[in-house]
Write a protein that holds these residues in place. Structure first.
Motif, PDB file in Angstrom:
ATOM      1  N   LYS A 120       0.836  -1.217   0.000  1.00 51.91           N
ATOM      2  CA  LYS A 120       0.000   0.000   0.000  1.00 51.91           C
ATOM      3  C   LYS A 120       0.869   1.265   0.000  1.00 51.91           C
ATOM      4  CE  LYS A 120      -2.552  -1.612   3.519  1.00 51.91           C
ATOM      5  NZ  LYS A 120      -3.581  -1.599   4.594  1.00 51.91           N
ATOM      6  N   SER A 121       2.025   1.174   0.635  1.00 51.34           N
ATOM      7  CA  SER A 121       2.918   2.344   0.683  1.00 51.34           C
ATOM      8  C   SER A 121       3.442   2.696  -0.709  1.00 51.34           C
ATOM      9  CB  SER A 121       4.086   2.075   1.633  1.00 51.34           C
ATOM     10  OG  SER A 121       3.584   1.851   2.934  1.00 51.34           O
ATOM     11  N   TYR A 122       3.699   1.662  -1.507  1.00 48.55           N
ATOM     12  CA  TYR A 122       4.105   1.932  -2.894  1.00 48.55           C
ATOM     13  C   TYR A 122       2.952   2.589  -3.657  1.00 48.55           C
ATOM     14  CZ  TYR A 122       8.610  -0.506  -2.710  1.00 48.55           C
ATOM     15  OH  TYR A 122       9.911  -0.860  -2.440  1.00 48.55           O
ATOM     16  N   LEU A 123       1.749   2.046  -3.492  1.00 51.41           N
ATOM     17  CA  LEU A 123       0.588   2.629  -4.183  1.00 51.41           C
ATOM     18  C   LEU A 123       0.335   4.059  -3.713  1.00 51.41           C
ATOM     19  CD1 LEU A 123      -2.036  -0.294  -4.155  1.00 51.41           C
ATOM     20  CD2 LEU A 123      -0.650   0.485  -6.094  1.00 51.41           C
ATOM     21  N   TYR A 124       0.512   4.283  -2.425  1.00 46.26           N
ATOM     22  CA  TYR A 124       0.282   5.613  -1.850  1.00 46.26           C
ATOM     23  C   TYR A 124       1.076   6.672  -2.623  1.00 46.26           C
ATOM     24  CZ  TYR A 124       0.196   9.373   1.627  1.00 46.26           C
ATOM     25  OH  TYR A 124       0.024  10.580   2.255  1.00 46.26           O
ATOM     26  N   HIS A 125       2.254   6.285  -3.100  1.00 46.00           N
ATOM     27  CA  HIS A 125       3.084   7.220  -3.866  1.00 46.00           C
ATOM     28  C   HIS A 125       2.954   7.014  -5.379  1.00 46.00           C
ATOM     29  CE1 HIS A 125       4.985   9.665  -0.809  1.00 46.00           C
ATOM     30  NE2 HIS A 125       5.006   8.604  -0.036  1.00 46.00           N
ATOM     31  N   GLY A 126       1.924   6.305  -5.790  1.00 45.70           N
ATOM     32  CA  GLY A 126       1.619   6.218  -7.222  1.00 45.70           C
ATOM     33  C   GLY A 126       2.293   5.083  -7.975  1.00 45.70           C
ATOM     34  N   PHE A 127       3.040   4.230  -7.270  1.00 48.55           N
ATOM     35  CA  PHE A 127       3.743   3.135  -7.954  1.00 48.55           C
ATOM     36  C   PHE A 127       2.816   1.936  -8.110  1.00 48.55           C
ATOM     37  CE2 PHE A 127       6.989   5.849  -6.232  1.00 48.55           C
ATOM     38  CZ  PHE A 127       7.735   6.082  -7.376  1.00 48.55           C
ATOM     39  N   THR A 128       2.381   1.702  -9.335  1.00 49.48           N
ATOM     40  CA  THR A 128       1.451   0.607  -9.611  1.00 49.48           C
ATOM     41  C   THR A 128       2.180  -0.597 -10.194  1.00 49.48           C
ATOM     42  OG1 THR A 128       0.994   1.586 -11.768  1.00 49.48           O
ATOM     43  CG2 THR A 128      -0.516   2.158  -9.984  1.00 49.48           C
ATOM     44  N   LEU A 337       6.718   9.956   6.611  1.00 47.47           N
ATOM     45  CA  LEU A 337       7.077   8.568   6.915  1.00 47.47           C
ATOM     46  C   LEU A 337       5.993   7.851   7.714  1.00 47.47           C
ATOM     47  CD1 LEU A 337      10.883   8.547   7.831  1.00 47.47           C
ATOM     48  CD2 LEU A 337       9.777   7.574   5.816  1.00 47.47           C
ATOM     49  N   LYS A 338       5.326   8.589   8.594  1.00 42.70           N
ATOM     50  CA  LYS A 338       4.280   7.997   9.435  1.00 42.70           C
ATOM     51  C   LYS A 338       3.130   7.426   8.608  1.00 42.70           C
ATOM     52  CE  LYS A 338       4.558  11.014  13.512  1.00 42.70           C
ATOM     53  NZ  LYS A 338       4.844  10.111  14.607  1.00 42.70           N
ATOM     54  N   LYS A 339       2.971   7.939   7.398  1.00 44.72           N
ATOM     55  CA  LYS A 339       1.866   7.481   6.549  1.00 44.72           C
ATOM     56  C   LYS A 339       2.166   6.135   5.902  1.00 44.72           C
ATOM     57  CE  LYS A 339       0.426  12.196   5.456  1.00 44.72           C
ATOM     58  NZ  LYS A 339      -0.806  12.296   6.253  1.00 44.72           N
ATOM     59  N   VAL A 340       3.465   5.815   5.779  1.00 43.41           N
ATOM     60  CA  VAL A 340       3.834   4.601   5.039  1.00 43.41           C
ATOM     61  C   VAL A 340       4.675   3.586   5.832  1.00 43.41           C
ATOM     62  CG1 VAL A 340       3.626   5.645   2.745  1.00 43.41           C
ATOM     63  CG2 VAL A 340       5.803   5.807   3.958  1.00 43.41           C
ATOM     64  N   VAL A 341       5.137   3.978   7.012  1.00 48.30           N
ATOM     65  CA  VAL A 341       5.948   3.058   7.832  1.00 48.30           C
ATOM     66  C   VAL A 341       5.258   2.868   9.188  1.00 48.30           C
ATOM     67  CG1 VAL A 341       8.241   2.587   8.807  1.00 48.30           C
ATOM     68  CG2 VAL A 341       8.030   4.022   6.759  1.00 48.30           C
ATOM     69  N   PRO A 342       5.030   1.607   9.601  1.00 48.82           N
ATOM     70  CA  PRO A 342       4.369   1.389  10.895  1.00 48.82           C
ATOM     71  C   PRO A 342       5.108   2.090  12.048  1.00 48.82           C
ATOM     72  CG  PRO A 342       4.541  -0.674   9.673  1.00 48.82           C
ATOM     73  CD  PRO A 342       5.318   0.342   8.899  1.00 48.82           C
ATOM     74  N   GLN A 343       4.343   2.671  12.952  1.00 55.54           N
ATOM     75  CA  GLN A 343       4.918   3.431  14.061  1.00 55.54           C
ATOM     76  C   GLN A 343       5.893   2.587  14.886  1.00 55.54           C
ATOM     77  OE1 GLN A 343       4.524   6.821  14.567  1.00 55.54           O
ATOM     78  NE2 GLN A 343       6.169   6.456  16.059  1.00 55.54           N
ATOM     79  N   PRO A 411       9.483   2.197   1.448  1.00 52.64           N
ATOM     80  CA  PRO A 411       8.614   1.930   0.286  1.00 52.64           C
ATOM     81  C   PRO A 411       7.778   3.163  -0.106  1.00 52.64           C
ATOM     82  CG  PRO A 411       8.382   0.187   1.924  1.00 52.64           C
ATOM     83  CD  PRO A 411       9.275   1.222   2.517  1.00 52.64           C
ATOM     84  N   GLY A 412       7.789   3.491  -1.363  1.00 56.84           N
ATOM     85  CA  GLY A 412       6.985   4.611  -1.854  1.00 56.84           C
ATOM     86  C   GLY A 412       7.610   5.953  -1.531  1.00 56.84           C
ATOM     87  N   HIS A 413       7.838   6.190  -0.280  1.00 57.01           N
ATOM     88  CA  HIS A 413       8.465   7.423   0.197  1.00 57.01           C
ATOM     89  C   HIS A 413       9.793   7.653  -0.524  1.00 57.01           C
ATOM     90  CE1 HIS A 413      10.972   9.746   3.074  1.00 57.01           C
ATOM     91  NE2 HIS A 413       9.828  10.341   3.382  1.00 57.01           N
TER      92      HIS A 413
END
Ligand code: ZN
Length: 497
Positions: A120-128, A337-343, A411-413
């Motif tokens: 999901k973190s990759y998708l969050y940044h548009g990587f399909t 980072l908080k949006k894509v990496v678990p706390q 990932p993504g970030h």
């Protein structure tokens, strides 16, 4: 009589002009009035128009509004921008960033949480679309593909085609490295150190590439690395081996992509004419201390050969930045980072245990020294990239996430960071977008399905509120990601607090 014919002709002309294309959808998506940004050849002529998707395919792309019936969803594209789904052609989805296998065993919960979020973190940044450029097991592929929201994954088989005892199999303990690298290439010079149970005939370029092909891979990953950071000198492939790998890859319809970041590696690989260089040229060896803004003749000549042969060049600037990040205490505080990496994982990075790689890398160096060293390498990497970009080089977007056990490549970030570094290097925005779409699609033979917004291709799209041909920050204004026709709001992809 003449006049009537003329009127009829005019009538037909008008009818033809105004007749709306009729589309009957069963599982459709209509994005009206968006600025459509796509290319087949690197030149862009964006226009405001309509994209219509049916199931997982793009059905219609045009300025004119179609007449749609049936079952479909509509996302208003007014004032927004649609680009093809982004492709990162150099990732490793088999790692937990910053961890070694024993850390993953010790913290199974964090590992699990990371692996559930990572696609999901990759998708969050548009990587399909992702290309995993290293070893991956069928189990890892299946686990990734069992996730409900994930990019398309392509790979290079169970292991890379590393020469016996060469990079990166040198990282594994000797008793285990051959089992862990089933696609290693036999080297006569290493025969003494290769366990007898491995038959040379099973480890020729032909045997290895055949196995990689049968595993469902799209490319062969090999390596030219004589060592770095005080490693003993590592064995490297001979010219004959590399040429055979290339020939066998092509005979099997595969792409040969090779690790290399030094002048020696790039000049060797450019000479052979491999398909893709998996890294940029930043290790300038004897020229490492030249002024930051000067391009030595020998480096320039190597780049010229890469350009002339149109070898794909993957800058991976975040390899350097992502290691340097370990010396920067602000890195982990970035809100993104908080949006894509678990706390829990972010918290672990801050512990003494989580700092293991930083301690190992920088031990006796001070923070300022670390930055001086990395800034110099990055300046060279950027200079080489700028030269490629100015002279029609074939730039492929790839991040090498993660390039080492650093937590600096997330990932993504990391993809968004790579975009920003490419711009900093002076690559024009249209080239940056092509590198992550059509160039990658063509280089990895995926362009029949991916890389542009074209009727018949797979519906992998990104809807942005800003224009990526105008500002690099647009890549962080994603509103919707569409994978195989399935629309996902960006908000649904981030870690919920
Ligand atoms: Zn890599």
């Amino acid at each position: 009589m003449k006049r009537i014919v003329l009127l009829i002709l005019i009538g037909q002309f008008v009818a033809c002009q105004s007749r709306q294309k009729e589309l009957n959808l069963s599982q459709g998506l209509h994005i009206p009035n968006a600025t459509i940004i796509s290319t087949e050849d690197g030149t862009y002529t964006p226009f405001i128009g309509h994209v219509v998707v049916e199931k997982d395919k793009i059905l219609y792309v045009d300025e004119k509004e179609p007449r749609i019936t049936g079952t479909f969803e509509r996302i208003d594209g007014s004032g927004k921008f649609v680009v093809p789904g982004l492709i990162d052609s150099h990732v490793h989805i088999t790692e937990v960033q910053g961890m070694l296998p024993h850390h993953m065993e010790k913290y199974p919960e964090i590992t699990e949480e990371f692996n559930r979020q990572m696609p999901k973190s990759y998708l969050y940044h548009g990587f399909t679309t992702l290309v995993n450029l290293g070893g991956i097991s069928q189990e890892q592929i299946d686990d990734f593909n069992s996730q409900p929201l994930r990019p398309d994954l392509y790979h290079t088989g169970r292991s890379g085609a590393s020469v016996a005892n060469g990079y990166p199999m040198n990282f594994a303990p000797e008793h285990h490295r051959f089992e862990a690298t089933p696609n290693f290439i036999y080297l006569e010079s290493e025969a003494e150190r290769i366990p007898h149970k491995f038959e040379p005939a099973d480890h020729t370029p032909m045997a290895v590439v055949g196995r990689i092909k049968r595993s469902g891979a799209i490319a062969v990953k090999s390596y030219y690395e004589s060592g770095f950071r005080g490693m003993p000198k590592l064995p490297v492939p001979t010219r004959e081996i590399m040429e055979e790998l290339l020939e066998e890859s092509h005979a099997n319809g595969l792409v040969l992509t090779v690790h290399g970041n030094s002048l020696e590696a790039h000049s060797f690989l450019a000479g052979v004419g491999v398909d893709v260089l998996a890294h940029g040229l930043w290790n300038w060896e004897r020229y490492k201390d030249v002024p930051k803004d000067s391009l030595p003749l020998e480096v320039k000549q190597t780049l010229d050969l890469i350009i002339q042969k149109q070898i794909g060049y993957t800058p991976t600037l975040t390899v350097i930045a992502g290691e340097e990040a370990l010396a920067d205490d602000r890195f982990l505080n970035q809100p993104g980072l908080k949006k894509v990496v678990p706390q829990k994982l972010l918290d672990w990075y801050r512990t003494e245990e989580g700092q293991w790689f930083a301690n190992e890398l920088f031990g006796e160096y001070g923070v300022d020294q670390v930055h001086t060293i990395y800034e110099n390498i990055q300046a060279h990497a950027m200079l080489a990239l700028k030269y490629l970009s100015d002279n029609n080089g074939l730039i492929l977007f790839g991040t090498d996430t993660p390039s080492s056990p650093t937590y600096g490549n997330q990932p993504g970030h990391n993809g968004y960071w790579e975009f920003k570094l490419m711009e900093e290097a002076g690559v024009p925005l249209h080239q940056i977008l092509s590198s992550a779409t059509i160039n990658n699609a063509k280089a990895f033979h995926l362009d029949a399905q991916l890389g542009s917004i074209t009727t018949g291709k797979k519906a992998n799209l990104v809807l942005l509120s800003k224009n990526p041909l105008k500002e690099i920050e647009a890549y962080n204004t994603i509103e919707q990601v569409i994978v195989g026709g399935k629309r996902i709001e960006r908000k649904k992809l981030e870690i919920s607090e």
